[in-house]
Enzyme design. Structure first.
Site, PDB file in Angstrom:
ATOM      1  N   SER A  27       0.776  -1.243   0.000  1.00 10.01           N
ATOM      2  CA  SER A  27       0.000   0.000   0.000  1.00 10.01           C
ATOM      3  C   SER A  27       0.808   1.293   0.000  1.00 10.01           C
ATOM      4  O   SER A  27       0.254   2.362  -0.288  1.00 10.01           O
ATOM      5  CB  SER A  27      -0.935   0.007   1.219  1.00 10.01           C
ATOM      6  OG  SER A  27      -0.183  -0.229   2.392  1.00 10.01           O
ATOM      7  N   THR A  28       2.080   1.221   0.373  1.00  5.61           N
ATOM      8  CA  THR A  28       2.900   2.445   0.410  1.00  5.61           C
ATOM      9  C   THR A  28       4.334   2.097  -0.005  1.00  5.61           C
ATOM     10  O   THR A  28       4.676   0.908  -0.137  1.00  5.61           O
ATOM     11  CB  THR A  28       2.954   3.058   1.840  1.00  5.61           C
ATOM     12  OG1 THR A  28       3.372   2.048   2.758  1.00  5.61           O
ATOM     13  CG2 THR A  28       1.625   3.610   2.293  1.00  5.61           C
ATOM     14  N   GLY A  29       5.148   3.103  -0.208  1.00  2.78           N
ATOM     15  CA  GLY A  29       6.587   2.928  -0.402  1.00  2.78           C
ATOM     16  C   GLY A  29       6.952   1.958  -1.519  1.00  2.78           C
ATOM     17  O   GLY A  29       6.347   1.951  -2.597  1.00  2.78           O
ATOM     18  N   TYR A  87      22.198   1.319  11.527  1.00  2.00           N
ATOM     19  CA  TYR A  87      21.461   0.519  10.552  1.00  2.00           C
ATOM     20  C   TYR A  87      22.108  -0.861  10.322  1.00  2.00           C
ATOM     21  O   TYR A  87      21.741  -1.846  10.950  1.00  2.00           O
ATOM     22  CB  TYR A  87      21.240   1.282   9.226  1.00  2.00           C
ATOM     23  CG  TYR A  87      20.105   0.655   8.450  1.00  2.00           C
ATOM     24  CD1 TYR A  87      18.815   1.145   8.539  1.00  2.00           C
ATOM     25  CD2 TYR A  87      20.326  -0.520   7.721  1.00  2.00           C
ATOM     26  CE1 TYR A  87      17.762   0.495   7.916  1.00  2.00           C
ATOM     27  CE2 TYR A  87      19.278  -1.175   7.089  1.00  2.00           C
ATOM     28  CZ  TYR A  87      18.002  -0.661   7.179  1.00  2.00           C
ATOM     29  OH  TYR A  87      16.966  -1.321   6.565  1.00  2.00           O
ATOM     30  N   ASP A 147      -3.402  -8.454   8.988  1.00  2.00           N
ATOM     31  CA  ASP A 147      -2.053  -8.714   9.472  1.00  2.00           C
ATOM     32  C   ASP A 147      -1.373  -9.839   8.671  1.00  2.00           C
ATOM     33  O   ASP A 147      -1.690 -11.021   8.841  1.00  2.00           O
ATOM     34  CB  ASP A 147      -2.135  -9.100  10.958  1.00  2.00           C
ATOM     35  CG  ASP A 147      -0.769  -9.332  11.552  1.00  2.00           C
ATOM     36  OD1 ASP A 147       0.243  -9.104  10.858  1.00  2.00           O
ATOM     37  OD2 ASP A 147      -0.716  -9.748  12.721  1.00  2.00           O
ATOM     38  N   ALA A 148      -0.424  -9.446   7.834  1.00  2.00           N
ATOM     39  CA  ALA A 148       0.260 -10.403   6.957  1.00  2.00           C
ATOM     40  C   ALA A 148       1.039 -11.456   7.740  1.00  2.00           C
ATOM     41  O   ALA A 148       1.372 -12.513   7.210  1.00  2.00           O
ATOM     42  CB  ALA A 148       1.221  -9.656   6.033  1.00  2.00           C
ATOM     43  N   LEU A 178       7.330  -5.730   3.639  1.00  2.00           N
ATOM     44  CA  LEU A 178       6.740  -5.296   4.905  1.00  2.00           C
ATOM     45  C   LEU A 178       7.713  -4.436   5.694  1.00  2.00           C
ATOM     46  O   LEU A 178       8.908  -4.694   5.704  1.00  2.00           O
ATOM     47  CB  LEU A 178       6.381  -6.500   5.779  1.00  2.00           C
ATOM     48  CG  LEU A 178       5.231  -7.393   5.366  1.00  2.00           C
ATOM     49  CD1 LEU A 178       4.960  -8.420   6.464  1.00  2.00           C
ATOM     50  CD2 LEU A 178       3.976  -6.597   5.082  1.00  2.00           C
ATOM     51  N   TYR A 206      18.425  -2.865   2.879  1.00  2.00           N
ATOM     52  CA  TYR A 206      19.193  -1.622   2.788  1.00  2.00           C
ATOM     53  C   TYR A 206      20.558  -1.821   3.444  1.00  2.00           C
ATOM     54  O   TYR A 206      20.683  -2.606   4.395  1.00  2.00           O
ATOM     55  CB  TYR A 206      18.426  -0.482   3.489  1.00  2.00           C
ATOM     56  CG  TYR A 206      19.130   0.843   3.386  1.00  2.00           C
ATOM     57  CD1 TYR A 206      19.300   1.455   2.144  1.00  2.00           C
ATOM     58  CD2 TYR A 206      19.658   1.470   4.513  1.00  2.00           C
ATOM     59  CE1 TYR A 206      19.979   2.660   2.044  1.00  2.00           C
ATOM     60  CE2 TYR A 206      20.327   2.682   4.413  1.00  2.00           C
ATOM     61  CZ  TYR A 206      20.485   3.266   3.170  1.00  2.00           C
ATOM     62  OH  TYR A 206      21.161   4.449   3.057  1.00  2.00           O
ATOM     63  N   THR A 213      10.106   7.320   3.241  1.00  2.00           N
ATOM     64  CA  THR A 213       8.869   6.539   3.371  1.00  2.00           C
ATOM     65  C   THR A 213       8.476   6.616   4.846  1.00  2.00           C
ATOM     66  O   THR A 213       9.242   7.106   5.667  1.00  2.00           O
ATOM     67  CB  THR A 213       9.065   5.044   2.988  1.00  2.00           C
ATOM     68  OG1 THR A 213       9.950   4.451   3.940  1.00  2.00           O
ATOM     69  CG2 THR A 213       9.599   4.855   1.590  1.00  2.00           C
TER      70      THR A 213
HETATM   71  P1  NAD Z   1       6.424   1.512   4.120  1.00  2.00           P
HETATM   72  O1  NAD Z   1       6.227   1.861   5.541  1.00  2.00           O
HETATM   73  O2  NAD Z   1       6.163   2.546   3.091  1.00  2.00           O
HETATM   74  O3  NAD Z   1       5.522   0.228   3.711  1.00  2.00           O
HETATM   75  C1  NAD Z   1       5.257  -0.813   4.583  1.00  2.00           C
HETATM   76  C2  NAD Z   1       4.145  -1.688   4.043  1.00  2.00           C
HETATM   77  O4  NAD Z   1       3.982  -2.785   4.958  1.00  2.00           O
HETATM   78  C3  NAD Z   1       2.765  -1.010   3.954  1.00  2.00           C
HETATM   79  O5  NAD Z   1       2.087  -1.485   2.806  1.00  2.00           O
HETATM   80  C4  NAD Z   1       2.039  -1.503   5.210  1.00  2.00           C
HETATM   81  O6  NAD Z   1       0.628  -1.522   5.116  1.00  2.00           O
HETATM   82  C5  NAD Z   1       2.596  -2.914   5.263  1.00  2.00           C
HETATM   83  N1  NAD Z   1       2.486  -3.544   6.594  1.00  2.00           N
HETATM   84  C6  NAD Z   1       3.079  -3.187   7.752  1.00  2.00           C
HETATM   85  N2  NAD Z   1       2.749  -4.055   8.733  1.00  2.00           N
HETATM   86  C7  NAD Z   1       1.929  -4.975   8.176  1.00  2.00           C
HETATM   87  C8  NAD Z   1       1.264  -6.126   8.655  1.00  2.00           C
HETATM   88  N3  NAD Z   1       1.377  -6.550   9.909  1.00  2.00           N
HETATM   89  N4  NAD Z   1       0.479  -6.822   7.780  1.00  2.00           N
HETATM   90  C9  NAD Z   1       0.330  -6.417   6.488  1.00  2.00           C
HETATM   91  N5  NAD Z   1       0.969  -5.358   5.980  1.00  2.00           N
HETATM   92  C10 NAD Z   1       1.747  -4.646   6.818  1.00  2.00           C
HETATM   93  O7  NAD Z   1       7.903   0.947   4.031  1.00  2.00           O
HETATM   94  P2  NAD Z   1       9.036   0.924   2.897  1.00  2.00           P
HETATM   95  O8  NAD Z   1      10.049   1.934   3.254  1.00  2.00           O
HETATM   96  O9  NAD Z   1       8.467   0.870   1.521  1.00  2.00           O
HETATM   97  O10 NAD Z   1       9.705  -0.473   3.257  1.00  2.00           O
HETATM   98  C11 NAD Z   1       9.409  -1.678   2.579  1.00  2.00           C
HETATM   99  C12 NAD Z   1      10.664  -2.533   2.610  1.00  2.00           C
HETATM  100  O11 NAD Z   1      11.711  -1.858   1.880  1.00  2.00           O
HETATM  101  C13 NAD Z   1      11.205  -2.771   4.035  1.00  2.00           C
HETATM  102  O12 NAD Z   1      11.695  -4.084   4.121  1.00  2.00           O
HETATM  103  C14 NAD Z   1      12.350  -1.774   4.119  1.00  2.00           C
HETATM  104  O13 NAD Z   1      13.347  -2.172   5.050  1.00  2.00           O
HETATM  105  C15 NAD Z   1      12.876  -1.825   2.689  1.00  2.00           C
HETATM  106  N6  NAD Z   1      13.716  -0.673   2.296  1.00  2.00           N
HETATM  107  C16 NAD Z   1      13.318   0.609   2.554  1.00  2.00           C
HETATM  108  C17 NAD Z   1      14.157   1.658   2.222  1.00  2.00           C
HETATM  109  C18 NAD Z   1      13.768   3.091   2.514  1.00  2.00           C
HETATM  110  O14 NAD Z   1      14.647   3.957   2.489  1.00  2.00           O
HETATM  111  N7  NAD Z   1      12.523   3.397   2.736  1.00  2.00           N
HETATM  112  C19 NAD Z   1      15.387   1.417   1.572  1.00  2.00           C
HETATM  113  C20 NAD Z   1      15.735   0.108   1.281  1.00  2.00           C
HETATM  114  C21 NAD Z   1      14.895  -0.945   1.653  1.00  2.00           C
END
Ligand code: NAD
Length: 398
Positions: free
Chosen positions: A50-52, A235, A111-112, A139, A225, A272
């Site tokens: 849903s996001t990111g 990190y 909850d996934a 997630l 990351y 994000t």
């Molecule tokens: P985000 O917060 O934008 O997205 C998280 C997603 O997980 C959302 O869709 C949310 O609804 C879902 N979610 C959370 N808890 C849940 C649950 N219990 N059940 C179902 N859905 C659930 O996060 P993001 O930054 O896009 O991160 C996604 C992945 O990418 C993570 O593993 C993060 O470590 C990785 N990542 C992020 C970055 C960054 O800079 N943002 C960089 C590299 C990697």
């Protein structure tokens, strides 16, 4: 109602439905303007859709390749006239556009980590799609209840071994000041691995394989990351980095058990909801954006994911991997010239020169856009209905 941003620390407690829709539309436009290869995913399960990064993955699969998508997320619908969470509005907008384009798109809000949601997803896949050929695991969560022992674990963002002090940006106030973060306890290290490590990814893949809904050519990818040395204590060498190492263990386990290619993709640091909660990282991101924008190779989630699909997951040569077997779309971030500039500028940055030395302005813009604010073409003074149901799929697409 008129919806305005209400920021509390590193979250905004309101979200704008039309703004979220405008952001989703701009990501769809970006994907459509790219020439994606003929080979691509057809039936995709996105966990964290849903996001990111997960949302951008769903958009890329659907609008880049015409894939059917089943999205899993944990979002808050509008209750008693209060705005829903941005991920809810993003998913409403995504599904509307997908259905309009004649694409199968269904979502499960729950909850996934639970068995119930895994079973529900398998039921939909069986009934509607037969199988999936790509599983995205994206997630980011502060807690997880393990369905096998009923215990709830919380993740923490802390260094391991000794405390860590560095410059931190209070993104709400625009103030740079030192922050000291104490070292995690052993229990906190273990709990963070439980939440953000690879166990749940593995359990998803086990459940899908046992149900016989993984296509023969299926592959799966989870996001991780690494980042620069200056954030390693908090990190990469901290609690979250330990959990991310466990993701790499899980990738090997999935490959061994199910003969399904399982990749960890190291992505770029971006604004994000998940990253804005990490100490020190928002200041690094602000500086990184300034340097990458000047170099002309700045990317957001959608650009990163389009590159991941085009150059790696669906490239005719297959993914190129680093020595540890990971995909690296953080390659432009980790460019030695960019990182040398970060190291040079980092000790100089303070509250007074924040706007000169960093792209704090861009950070703030991206942060507000996460919640649907500041998007061009949206009338923020207009009265909007906050209650937006996720549309049901038209019969001919289900
Ligand atoms: P985000 O917060 O934008 O997205 C998280 C997603 O997980 C959302 O869709 C949310 O609804 C879902 N979610 C959370 N808890 C849940 C649950 N219990 N059940 C179902 N859905 C659930 O996060 P993001 O930054 O896009 O991160 C996604 C992945 O990418 C993570 O593993 C993060 O470590 C990785 N990542 C992020 C970055 C960054 O800079 N943002 C960089 C590299 C990697």
């Amino acid at each position: 109602m008129i919806i305005e941003p209400r920021i509390r620390g590193f979250v905004c407690i309101t979200a704008h439905p039309d703004g979220c829709a405008a952001k989703v539309a701009s990501e769809i436009d970006y994907v459509r303007s790219n020439n994606m290869g003929a080979d691509g995913p057809r039936k995709v399960l996105v966990i964290g859709a849903s996001t990111g990064y997960g949302l951008s993955s769903r958009i890329t699969a659907a609008f880049g390749y015409g894939a059917a998508t089943l999205g899993i997320f944990f979002e808050r619908p509008s209750v008693k006239g209060k705005p829903a969470s941005p991920g809810w509005y993003n998913s409403v907008a995504f599904e509307k556009e997908a259905h309009k384009a004649g694409l199968y798109a269904k979502s499960i809000n729950g909850d996934a980590f639970s068995d119930t949601i895994k079973d529900e997803a398998i039921k939909y896949i069986r009934e509607d799609l037969g199988e999936v050929d790509l599983v995205i695991y994206s997630l980011a969560s502060p807690r997880r209840t393990d369905p096998r022992n009923g215990e709830t674990y919380r993740s923490v963002l802390k260094p391991i071994g000794k405390s860590y002090t560095n410059s931190n940006l209070d993104t709400d106030k625009g103030v740079v000041e030192p922050v000291e973060i104490e070292a995690a306890s052993d229990e906190e290290v273990t709990s963070t691995i439980k939440v953000m490590g690879g166990e749940d990814w593995e359990w998803w893949m086990d459940a899908l394989a046992q149900a016989g809904v993984l296509a023969q050519n299926a592959q799966t990818v989870a996001y991780s990351y690494i980042g620069p040395k200056l954030t390693w204590p908090i990190y990469t060498n901290g609690t979250i980095g330990n959990a991310k190492l466990d993701l790499e263990r899980a990738a090997r386990a999935i490959k061994d058990k199910h003969a399904t290619p399982a990749f960890v993709s190291i992505n770029k640091a971006l604004v994000t909801q998940a990253s804005s909660a990490i100490p020190v990282v928002p200041l690094y991101i602000s500086m990184l954006f300034k340097l990458m924008k000047a170099k002309g190779n700045h990317e957001g989630c959608i650009e990163q994911i389009v590159r991941l699909f085009n150059d790696h997951l669906y490239s005719s040569n297959g993914p190129s991997l680093d020595d540890a077997g990971r995909i690296r779309v953080d390659d432009w971030e980790m460019d030695p010239a960019i990182q040398a500039d970060i190291e040079k500028l980092w000790p100089q940055v303070n509250t007074d020169n924040l706007y000169q030395l960093t792209d704090y302005e861009g950070y703030q813009k991206d942060f507000l856009a996460l919640f649907g604010f500041g998007l061009p073409g949206v009338d923020y003074s207009a009265d909007v209905e906050p209650d937006r149901p996720i549309p049901s799929i038209p019969e001919e697409l289900s």
